[in-house]
Motif scaffolding. Structure first.
Motif, mmCIF file in Angstrom:
data_model
loop_
_atom_site.group_PDB
_atom_site.id
_atom_site.type_symbol
_atom_site.label_atom_id
_atom_site.label_comp_id
_atom_site.label_asym_id
_atom_site.label_seq_id
_atom_site.Cartn_x
_atom_site.Cartn_y
_atom_site.Cartn_z
ATOM 1 N N ILE A 325 52.213 59.534 63.916
ATOM 2 C CA ILE A 325 53.264 60.179 64.698
ATOM 3 C C ILE A 325 53.182 61.678 64.465
ATOM 4 O O ILE A 325 53.174 62.132 63.310
ATOM 5 C CB ILE A 325 54.665 59.681 64.295
ATOM 6 N N ALA A 326 53.093 62.440 65.534
ATOM 7 C CA ALA A 326 53.023 63.904 65.443
ATOM 8 C C ALA A 326 54.137 64.507 66.286
ATOM 9 O O ALA A 326 54.573 63.909 67.277
ATOM 10 C CB ALA A 326 51.664 64.403 65.938
ATOM 11 N N PRO A 327 54.611 65.688 65.915
ATOM 12 C CA PRO A 327 55.654 66.325 66.716
ATOM 13 C C PRO A 327 55.117 66.749 68.073
ATOM 14 O O PRO A 327 53.899 66.906 68.259
ATOM 15 C CB PRO A 327 56.057 67.535 65.879
ATOM 16 N N LEU A 328 56.003 66.919 69.007
ATOM 17 C CA LEU A 328 55.613 67.438 70.313
ATOM 18 C C LEU A 328 54.957 68.803 70.141
ATOM 19 O O LEU A 328 55.240 69.525 69.174
ATOM 20 C CB LEU A 328 56.841 67.573 71.220
ATOM 21 N N PRO A 329 54.090 69.197 71.067
ATOM 22 C CA PRO A 329 53.483 70.530 70.955
ATOM 23 C C PRO A 329 54.537 71.621 71.130
ATOM 24 O O PRO A 329 55.584 71.391 71.747
ATOM 25 C CB PRO A 329 52.470 70.549 72.108
ATOM 26 N N VAL A 330 54.264 72.788 70.595
ATOM 27 C CA VAL A 330 55.168 73.927 70.730
ATOM 28 C C VAL A 330 54.904 74.602 72.072
ATOM 29 O O VAL A 330 53.777 75.021 72.353
ATOM 30 C CB VAL A 330 54.968 74.925 69.583
ATOM 31 N N GLY A 331 55.931 74.689 72.910
ATOM 32 C CA GLY A 331 55.795 75.281 74.223
ATOM 33 C C GLY A 331 56.214 76.736 74.262
ATOM 34 O O GLY A 331 56.473 77.346 73.222
#
Length: 460
Positions: A325-331
């Motif tokens: 599980i990885a965090p969402l990308p930084v937008g």
């Protein structure tokens, strides 16, 4: 939210003994949320409550919790009714129209506005005050979701955020670092698209951008672009500064801005330009896009995709590889996740409002939410108990803390307004055409917003 699972046999003596020590009778003068057992022992009449939910995996945990509740309340019997998401709401609405709805049921923000404005939910504020429930224990944004005209119509039972599920085995095989710190932007997709290209392979071992790569013979995809709002594109729109709805109980959808168009164009480009995602036919909602993404991932054909923590149990069970599980990308404006939560609500016309409140009060108590969190069934609505859920999944070999970290960062709510279900259907229809490549994002967004606004304003 179709989650598959099976019933298990369980025992509760140890859990019950621990909980009885902490419960006792009402202690309203003490700090914190103390659960009262007075209602169940006040009468010799046995009352049967019906409790309706949709998730069979979570049902296992709720049976454990309710078994303890019934021990504490020998005069209250709880019958659990479990129906899959695809049937749940139609059945609930039909029973409400007939006046035979369950006493207590899971509520979702898509349906809450209609239920509350139609007078179908019991106002819990007087009960909360009389029982001295400490609302500071809960995530404030979750409480706010079920508030109307200053009153509360549901106590938080859980919450969810969206993160990246990834196949550790595939990343290790392809010698690509795990996608734990990605970026995204609507111009070129950031490192999200770059990593997705590295993880996309055709039958000859070629990657997108390499000479000889054949987009018609892909055997492994790096990412999934699909027509799922909460699980996918809402998060990217939010990361580009786009609002979905003007405000809670609003009537104007805001997804036709230049930022929205460029965001959706990039998500569609993942299919037709960058070739890192399965086809639009598989990503269209008309064929259950979320189910397709989950299935492709479980089959080892998809390196990563975004989804909610509610699929943890079925995905981990069905996958014959370690799930990461990885965090969402930084937008452009940071990392932003949809944070949604369910509540336990009481039917306004229940014959047993006091007993129903006793059940809801129990389900929202630290004692009950501890059972659900410790079993790894849900992130609890009580903020301080969240580590228990993470610890339960650590024992299963999965680090789920990215979901928790996202809950502490920037989040948006699922749209909350009357007739959102109808508006959502109108948007899905137009977005399917966009995912299929039949209309450009600018046209799809314009038409979708027009039809959604009409639905919100009673035009459909």
């Amino acid at each position: 939210m179709n989650r598959n699972g099976k019933k298990v046999v369980f025992t509760i003596p140890v859990v019950l003994t621990m909980l009885l020590v902490g419960c006792g009778t009402s202690t309203a003068n003490k700090p914190g949320h103390q659960f009262s057992t007075s209602e169940g022992s006040a009468s010799t009449q046995v009352v049967t409550l019906h409790y309706m939910l949709w998730d069979p995996n979570e049902e296992i945990g709720y049976k454990q919790s309710i078994a303890v509740f019934e021990k504490l309340h020998p005069n209250i019997k709880v019958v659990i009714e479990q129906y899959p998401w695809s049937q749940y709401w139609q059945k609930l609405e039909t029973e409400m129209a007939a006046g035979t709805a369950p006493d207590v049921f899971w509520d979702h923000v898509t349906y809450f506005p209609t239920f509350v404005t139609n007078g179908q939910l019991l106002n819990l504020t007087p009960y909360i005050k009389s029982s001295h429930v400490d609302l500071r224990e809960y995530y404030p944004n979750l409480l706010k979701q079920y508030e109307y005209n200053g009153n509360i119509y549901g106590l938080p039972k859980d919450w969810d955020t969206i993160a990246i599920f990834y196949n550790k085995k595939l990343f290790e095989k392809d010698h690509v670092p795990f996608p734990t710190n990605l970026t995204w932007n609507p111009r070129n997709g950031g490192t999200l698209v770059k990593v997705a290209e590295e993880m996309t392979v055709d039958k000859n071992g070629k990657h997108p951008g390499q000479p000889g790569f054949n987009p018609n013979q892909i055997v492994q995809y790096g990412f999934m672009s699909y027509n799922s709002n909460q699980s996918f594109y809402y998060n990217f729109l939010a990361e580009d500064g786009v609002k979905i709805l003007d405000h809670n109980f609003g009537t104007q959808v805001l997804m036709d801005t230049p930022q929205a168009i460029q965001t959706m164009q990039n998500l569609i480009d993942m299919i037709y330009k960058y070739h890192v995602s399965p086809s639009g036919a598989e990503g269209a909602n008309v064929v259950n896009s979320e189910g397709n993404a989950q299935q492709l991932f479980e089959e080892g054909k998809l390196a990563m995709y975004t989804d909610g923590d509610w699929v943890l149990t079925p995905v981990v069970k069905a996958s014959n590889f370690p799930v990461g599980i990885a965090p969402l990308p930084v937008g452009p404006i940071g990392r932003v996740s949809v944070m949604n939560g369910l509540s336990d609500a009481i039917y306004a016309h229940t014959k047993y409002p006091k007993q129903a409140w006793e059940l809801v009060q129990w389900l929202a108590s630290p004692q009950s939410e501890r059972i659900l969190a410790s079993g790894g069934y849900v992130w609890p609505g009580i903020k301080s108990l969240a580590p228990l859920f993470a610890q339960a999944w650590t024992k299963k070999g999965v680090d789920v803390t990215p979901f928790l970290e996202e809950s502490r960062g920037k989040t948006i709510s699922f749209p909350i307004t009357v007739n959102w279900g109808q508006a959502e259907n109108a948007i899905d229809k137009e977005f399917d055409l966009m995912w299929l490549g039949k209309v450009p994002p600018s046209q799809a967004l314009q038409t979708a917003v027009q039809q959604a606004d009409a639905a919100l304003n009673g035009g459909q």
